[in-house]
Design a protein around this motif. Structure first.
Motif, mmCIF file in Angstrom:
data_model
loop_
_atom_site.group_PDB
_atom_site.id
_atom_site.type_symbol
_atom_site.label_atom_id
_atom_site.label_comp_id
_atom_site.label_asym_id
_atom_site.label_seq_id
_atom_site.Cartn_x
_atom_site.Cartn_y
_atom_site.Cartn_z
ATOM 1 N N TYR A 188 0.870 -1.166 0.000
ATOM 2 C CA TYR A 188 0.000 0.000 0.000
ATOM 3 C C TYR A 188 0.912 1.222 0.000
ATOM 4 N N GLN A 189 0.736 2.103 -0.988
ATOM 5 C CA GLN A 189 1.661 3.192 -1.200
ATOM 6 C C GLN A 189 1.034 4.233 -2.110
ATOM 7 N N TYR A 190 1.764 5.311 -2.359
ATOM 8 C CA TYR A 190 1.407 6.234 -3.436
ATOM 9 C C TYR A 190 2.672 6.821 -4.027
ATOM 10 N N ASP A 191 2.577 7.260 -5.277
ATOM 11 C CA ASP A 191 3.744 7.619 -6.074
ATOM 12 C C ASP A 191 4.617 8.721 -5.489
ATOM 13 N N SER A 192 4.035 9.761 -4.922
ATOM 14 C CA SER A 192 4.839 10.908 -4.483
ATOM 15 C C SER A 192 5.408 10.769 -3.072
ATOM 16 N N CYS A 193 5.160 9.676 -2.410
ATOM 17 C CA CYS A 193 5.673 9.439 -1.048
ATOM 18 C C CYS A 193 7.140 9.002 -1.131
ATOM 19 N N PRO A 194 8.061 9.766 -0.521
ATOM 20 C CA PRO A 194 9.482 9.395 -0.597
ATOM 21 C C PRO A 194 9.803 8.074 0.104
ATOM 22 N N PHE A 195 9.084 7.741 1.158
ATOM 23 C CA PHE A 195 9.325 6.477 1.851
ATOM 24 C C PHE A 195 8.817 5.296 1.024
ATOM 25 N N CYS A 196 7.726 5.524 0.304
ATOM 26 C CA CYS A 196 7.213 4.503 -0.617
ATOM 27 C C CYS A 196 8.202 4.296 -1.755
ATOM 28 N N TYR A 197 8.773 5.392 -2.235
ATOM 29 C CA TYR A 197 9.782 5.303 -3.296
ATOM 30 C C TYR A 197 10.947 4.432 -2.833
ATOM 31 N N ARG A 198 11.374 4.621 -1.595
ATOM 32 C CA ARG A 198 12.481 3.826 -1.049
ATOM 33 C C ARG A 198 12.158 2.331 -1.141
ATOM 34 N N VAL A 199 10.940 1.954 -0.774
ATOM 35 C CA VAL A 199 10.551 0.542 -0.827
ATOM 36 C C VAL A 199 10.447 0.081 -2.276
ATOM 37 N N ARG A 200 9.829 0.884 -3.136
ATOM 38 C CA ARG A 200 9.714 0.500 -4.554
ATOM 39 C C ARG A 200 11.086 0.323 -5.192
ATOM 40 N N GLU A 201 12.021 1.197 -4.847
ATOM 41 C CA GLU A 201 13.375 1.092 -5.395
ATOM 42 C C GLU A 201 14.061 -0.188 -4.907
ATOM 43 N N PHE A 202 13.881 -0.531 -3.647
ATOM 44 C CA PHE A 202 14.411 -1.800 -3.152
ATOM 45 C C PHE A 202 13.811 -2.976 -3.935
ATOM 46 N N LEU A 203 12.496 -2.953 -4.127
ATOM 47 C CA LEU A 203 11.837 -4.038 -4.863
ATOM 48 C C LEU A 203 12.394 -4.157 -6.275
ATOM 49 N N ARG A 204 12.596 -3.012 -6.917
ATOM 50 C CA ARG A 204 13.131 -3.012 -8.285
ATOM 51 C C ARG A 204 14.532 -3.615 -8.301
ATOM 52 N N GLN A 205 15.398 -3.172 -7.394
ATOM 53 C CA GLN A 205 16.776 -3.667 -7.362
ATOM 54 C C GLN A 205 16.851 -5.140 -6.980
ATOM 55 N N ALA A 206 15.933 -5.584 -6.145
ATOM 56 C CA ALA A 206 15.920 -6.982 -5.703
ATOM 57 C C ALA A 206 15.134 -7.884 -6.659
ATOM 58 N N HIS A 207 14.573 -7.303 -7.710
ATOM 59 C CA HIS A 207 13.772 -8.056 -8.690
ATOM 60 C C HIS A 207 12.603 -8.767 -8.021
ATOM 61 N N ILE A 208 11.944 -8.050 -7.123
ATOM 62 C CA ILE A 208 10.766 -8.577 -6.433
ATOM 63 C C ILE A 208 9.541 -7.877 -7.000
ATOM 64 N N GLU A 209 8.601 -8.650 -7.480
ATOM 65 C CA GLU A 209 7.360 -8.089 -7.999
ATOM 66 C C GLU A 209 6.240 -8.388 -7.019
ATOM 67 N N MET A 210 5.384 -7.395 -6.826
ATOM 68 C CA MET A 210 4.214 -7.604 -5.981
ATOM 69 C C MET A 210 3.160 -6.586 -6.365
ATOM 70 N N PRO A 211 1.902 -6.875 -6.089
ATOM 71 C CA PRO A 211 0.834 -5.914 -6.366
ATOM 72 C C PRO A 211 1.010 -4.657 -5.516
ATOM 73 N N MET A 212 0.744 -3.515 -6.131
ATOM 74 C CA MET A 212 0.816 -2.223 -5.440
ATOM 75 C C MET A 212 -0.582 -1.633 -5.399
ATOM 76 N N ARG A 213 -0.929 -1.065 -4.248
ATOM 77 C CA ARG A 213 -2.218 -0.418 -4.076
ATOM 78 C C ARG A 213 -1.977 1.058 -3.810
ATOM 79 N N ASP A 214 -2.466 1.911 -4.663
ATOM 80 C CA ASP A 214 -2.281 3.355 -4.548
ATOM 81 C C ASP A 214 -3.389 3.932 -3.667
ATOM 82 N N THR A 215 -3.034 4.352 -2.460
ATOM 83 C CA THR A 215 -4.032 4.804 -1.497
ATOM 84 C C THR A 215 -4.550 6.214 -1.774
ATOM 85 N N LEU A 216 -3.900 6.961 -2.653
ATOM 86 C CA LEU A 216 -4.414 8.282 -3.027
ATOM 87 C C LEU A 216 -5.412 8.201 -4.172
#
Length: 89
Positions: free
Chosen positions: A7-35
Motif C-alpha cells: 500500500y503506497q502512493y507515487d509521491s511518497c518518498p518512503f514509498c519510493y524507497r521501498v519501490r526502489e528496493f523491490l526493483r533492485q531486488a527483482h521482487i514483484e508484488m501488487p501495489m495499491r495506490d491509497t491516493l
C-alpha cells in the motif's frame, strides 16, 4: 508461503524507497495506490489500523498482518529473500 501487497502512493518518498528496493531486488508484488484508489485506502485503515504508507500487507496461511515503516518493510523482505535462497541453494 506468504503473499504480499504494498500500500503506497507515487509521491511518497518512503514509498519510493521501498519501490526502489523491490526493483533492485527483482521482487514483484501488487501495489495499491491509497491516493487514487479509495477502496485501497479503506482496506489499509480497516486492516492495518492506520492510513500511513508504505504498508506491506502480508498473508500467510489465511492470517493477515500489516507492516509499516519503509526500513522495516525492506528488512523484512530482504530477510525473506535470504531465507528463500538458503532453502533453495
Amino acid at each position: 508461503m506468504e503473499t504480499y501487497q504494498l500500500y503506497q502512493y507515487d509521491s511518497c518518498p518512503f514509498c519510493y524507497r521501498v519501490r526502489e528496493f523491490l526493483r533492485q531486488a527483482h521482487i514483484e508484488m501488487p501495489m495499491r495506490d491509497t491516493l487514487r484508489d479509495p477502496l485501497a485506502r479503506r482496506e489499509l485503515v480497516e486492516g492495518g489500523g492506520s492510513g500511513m504508507v508504505p504498508c506491506l500487507r502480508i498473508e500467510r496461511e489465511g492470517e493477515v498482518s500489516w507492516l509499516y515503516e519503509s526500513l522495516d518493510i525492506i528488512d523484512y523482505l530482504r530477510q525473506r529473500a535470504v531465507d528463500a535462497q538458503a532453502a533453495n541453494p
